[in-house]
Write a protein that holds these residues in place. Structure first.
Motif, PDB file in Angstrom:
ATOM      1  N   UNK A  92       0.955  -1.346  -0.230  1.00 27.61           N
ATOM      2  CA  UNK A  92       0.128  -0.083   0.089  1.00 27.61           C
ATOM      3  C   UNK A  92       0.853   1.227  -0.035  1.00 27.61           C
ATOM      4  N   UNK A  93       1.899   1.364   0.879  1.00 25.32           N
ATOM      5  CA  UNK A  93       2.670   2.356   1.008  1.00 25.32           C
ATOM      6  C   UNK A  93       3.510   2.588  -0.324  1.00 25.32           C
ATOM      7  N   UNK A  94       3.940   1.429  -1.053  1.00 29.57           N
ATOM      8  CA  UNK A  94       4.761   1.594  -2.262  1.00 29.57           C
ATOM      9  C   UNK A  94       3.966   2.337  -3.535  1.00 29.57           C
ATOM     10  N   UNK A  95       2.416   1.829  -3.454  1.00 22.62           N
ATOM     11  CA  UNK A  95       1.803   2.143  -4.514  1.00 22.62           C
ATOM     12  C   UNK A  95       1.001   3.538  -4.286  1.00 22.62           C
ATOM     13  N   UNK A  96       1.208   4.071  -3.030  1.00 21.73           N
ATOM     14  CA  UNK A  96       0.608   5.475  -2.717  1.00 21.73           C
ATOM     15  C   UNK A  96       1.657   6.571  -2.557  1.00 21.73           C
ATOM     16  N   UNK A  97       2.626   6.129  -1.664  1.00 23.65           N
ATOM     17  CA  UNK A  97       3.703   7.015  -1.302  1.00 23.65           C
ATOM     18  C   UNK A  97       4.649   7.361  -2.406  1.00 23.65           C
ATOM     19  N   UNK A  98       5.228   6.120  -2.914  1.00 23.26           N
ATOM     20  CA  UNK A  98       6.016   6.283  -3.939  1.00 23.26           C
ATOM     21  C   UNK A  98       5.918   7.266  -5.221  1.00 23.26           C
ATOM     22  N   UNK A  99       4.641   6.677  -6.075  1.00 25.50           N
ATOM     23  CA  UNK A  99       4.229   7.574  -6.930  1.00 25.50           C
ATOM     24  C   UNK A  99       3.794   9.081  -6.423  1.00 25.50           C
ATOM     25  N   UNK A 100       3.300   9.163  -5.416  1.00 30.86           N
ATOM     26  CA  UNK A 100       2.963  10.249  -4.897  1.00 30.86           C
ATOM     27  C   UNK A 100       3.905  11.316  -4.652  1.00 30.86           C
TER      28      UNK A 100
END
Length: 325
Positions: A249-257
């Motif tokens: 969840x963090x990878x797909x939300x924070x990194x692209x964000x």
């Protein structure tokens, strides 16, 4: 090329080590400030497993290498499920006991699906990045709220396992010492990773996207691998599964964000047409394995996941020279 490979490995190991020390220091500081252990486990430690991906992706975005950053995020999610969960399941079958985890799985699928909406048009804007980061913040708020309810009832295995794993000894000066060490190592390590990833991409004749999906994704997933293997050996199945869910969840939300905020603009078309589709597919497979009536991920499933990882790697390196992906 051999030197670049060695330096990349060293850089990734240093990133993982510095992230681990940062999480350790932050956990000690939070304890000394009276923050409840549950909050530390669900937030500081939870984000900590994705910290290597976040660090490398942020450095890549600051250098204008958005494809490398986004490839790291999607590749790490695929690696977490196919390689890490597959290896761990071969060592020890996993049973999903926690009600918190079964509630987090739909969130993982929802966040993954919404991220695809932003990838679809082939570009990321700062507005897209802000929305993705707000999704990550909303997830943190939600899991803390759900975990508090479970803690009051005293019947959720995940919250008990997480609190048992938190550091119990260490003073505030020790925490500040490790914090300083981590903050010194991190920028140097991420620079080593970015520089040598670029060298390898040029040497192999592949894109930065593919380097992020393979070399860097596997390297930054080392914390999840260590947690999954340790969980398998200790019988802490819910922690191992929970770290994969939270990390994805963090990878797909924070990194692209963060990438969208720091380096907005067009992205490689293959990111959506090839890589995002695989990410979503393996996420659905993972959820179905956890939702089965048996709630059991055994050796047969682990072998299947590992075979999927081998196919994925072969597809990437076979197709990339032809598609410049």
């Amino acid at each position: 090329m051999l030197l670049a490979t060695a330096l990349l490995i060293i850089g990734l190991l240093l990133v993982v080590y510095s992230a681990d020390r940062l999480v350790f220091a932050a956990s000690l500081l939070c304890r000394s400030l009276g923050v409840p252990p549950l909050i530390i486990g669900m937030t500081v430690v939870g984000i900590g497993t994705s910290l290597p991906e976040i660090l490398v992706a942020t450095a890549a975005a600051l250098h204008g290498q958005a494809d490398l950053a986004l490839g790291t995020a999607l590749g790490s999610n695929i690696t977490n499920i196919l390689l890490i969960l597959g290896l761990a399941a071969l060592l020890h079958p996993f049973y999903v006991h926690s009600g918190v985890l079964r509630r987090e799985l739909p969130i993982m699928l929802l966040v993954s699906a919404l991220a695809g909406v932003f990838f679809y048009d082939g570009a990321l804007s700062r507005l897209d990045g802000s929305v993705l980061l707000c999704m990550a913040a909303a997830y943190i708020w939600l899991i803390v709220k759900v975990a508090r309810i479970a803690e009051r009832k005293g019947n959720d295995s995940l919250t008990r396992e997480q609190q048992a794993e938190l550091p119990r000894e260490g003073s505030r000066p020790v925490a500040f010492l490790w914090l300083g060490v981590a903050l010194i190592i991190m920028p140097m390590a991420t620079q080593i990773v970015i520089d040598n990833a670029t060298v390898l991409a040029n040497s192999f004749g592949i894109s930065e996207l593919t380097v992020g999906l393979t070399f860097i994704a596997i390297g930054t997933s080392l914390p999840e691998l260590a947690t999954a293997i340790a969980g398998a050996r200790k019988g802490e199945d819910d922690i191992a599964i929970g770290n994969i869910i939270g990390s994805n969840i963090y990878n797909i939300a924070i990194v692209p964000g963060l990438t969208a905020l720091l380096a907005p603009g067009e992205i490689n078309p293959l990111l959506f047409t090839r890589d995002y589709g695989v990410t979503l597919l393996v996420s659905v497979i993972f959820a179905l394995l956890c939702w089965r009536r048996a709630r059991h991920i055994g050796k047969r499933a682990g072998a299947g996941l590992l075979c999927g990882f081998v196919v994925w790697m072969a597809m990437l390196f076979w197709l990339s020279p032809r598609l410049t992906g």
